[in-house]
Write a protein that holds these residues in place. Structure first.
Motif, short mmCIF file in Angstrom:
data_model
loop_
_atom_site.label_atom_id
_atom_site.label_comp_id
_atom_site.label_asym_id
_atom_site.label_seq_id
_atom_site.Cartn_x
_atom_site.Cartn_y
_atom_site.Cartn_z
N LEU A 95 48.13 51.84 47.08
CA LEU A 95 47.31 50.98 46.28
C LEU A 95 47.33 49.53 47.31
O LEU A 95 46.52 48.57 46.81
N SER A 96 47.56 49.57 48.44
CA SER A 96 47.52 48.46 49.36
C SER A 96 47.42 48.60 50.63
O SER A 96 46.35 49.58 50.94
N GLY A 143 37.05 46.96 42.29
CA GLY A 143 37.09 46.33 41.26
C GLY A 143 38.10 46.66 40.22
O GLY A 143 38.27 45.94 39.15
N SER A 144 38.87 47.65 40.62
CA SER A 144 40.00 48.15 39.81
C SER A 144 41.36 47.21 40.14
O SER A 144 41.81 46.87 40.85
N PRO A 145 42.18 47.02 38.69
CA PRO A 145 43.18 46.24 38.88
C PRO A 145 44.51 46.84 39.77
O PRO A 145 45.32 46.19 40.19
N TYR A 146 44.23 48.24 40.04
CA TYR A 146 45.15 48.86 40.99
C TYR A 146 44.80 48.49 42.55
O TYR A 146 45.82 48.88 43.26
N GLU A 147 43.93 48.08 42.78
CA GLU A 147 43.45 47.92 44.48
C GLU A 147 44.03 46.41 44.66
O GLU A 147 43.63 45.36 44.29
#
Length: 198
Positions: A95-96, A143-147
């Protein structure tokens, strides 16, 4: 003449990285459009990038002078500051960004070189520069909160004063049924188009 710093953070062998396929195409097109510019490639996995140690802190917080430019770890921040444009190529990891890229960011976050502290708060010193971030992701994360990789990089670059940042993202490359070659070709086309005016 501009100086471009091409930062690669991919552990895969040469020719196997989908991220680098796109970023290499960007650099190739950029060189055609700007034959007089200098492009410096910095492959982090070929450098002596490591986590900062207690013995490094004196150099990072000490005076910044001609001698400090030759320090084995401070040399990276001076190289970064000397560039006009940046191309950062790194896949999404957990995710990072890859840990080695975070370690490199620790190397280049140096007060007095990339930013300074003022009574009103920190101020970036790398103004009027720009960057492109090339990233490949296994799923659909835009656009995901996980990105958190792109968010982090944009925040750090803005902290240095670099706010002109464009992302070239290849999404869903590991999703079953996705035409990966088509996505790579689209990414290369976009990269070449952006490179012409970068």
């Amino acid at each position: 003449m501009s100086k471009v710093l091409y930062i690669k953070a991919n552990i895969k062998p040469e020719g196997q990285s989908r991220t680098n396929k796109v970023s290499d195409s960007f650099i190739e097109e950029y060189k055609k459009a700007n034959p007089g510019d200098e492009v410096v490639e910095l492959d982090l996995y070929k450098e002596d990038i490591d986590f900062l140690r207690p013995e490094d802190l004196g150099a990072f917080f000490g005076p910044k002078d001609e001698n400090s430019k030759n320090h084995p770890k401070l040399k990276y921040v001076y190289q970064f500051a000397d560039a006009d444009k940046y191309v950062i190529s790194a896949p999404m990891w957990n995710l990072s960004i890859p840990a080695i890229l975070k370690a490199y960011i620790d190397y280049i976050s140096v007060a007095g070189v990339t930013f300074k502290y003022t009574a009103e708060g920190p101020v970036g010193l790398m103004n009027n520069k720009k960057a492109v971030y090339v990233v490949s992701r296994g799923g659909e994360y835009a656009g995901s909160p996980y990105e958190m990789g792109e968010k982090y990089l944009r925040t750090m670059l803005a902290f240095y004063g670099i706010t002109d940042v464009e992302t070239i993202a290849l999404e869903s490359l590991d999703v079953v049924g996705v035409d990966v070659d088509e996505k790579l070709n689209d990414g290369v086309s976009k990269a070449r188009s952006i490179a012409q005016t970068f």
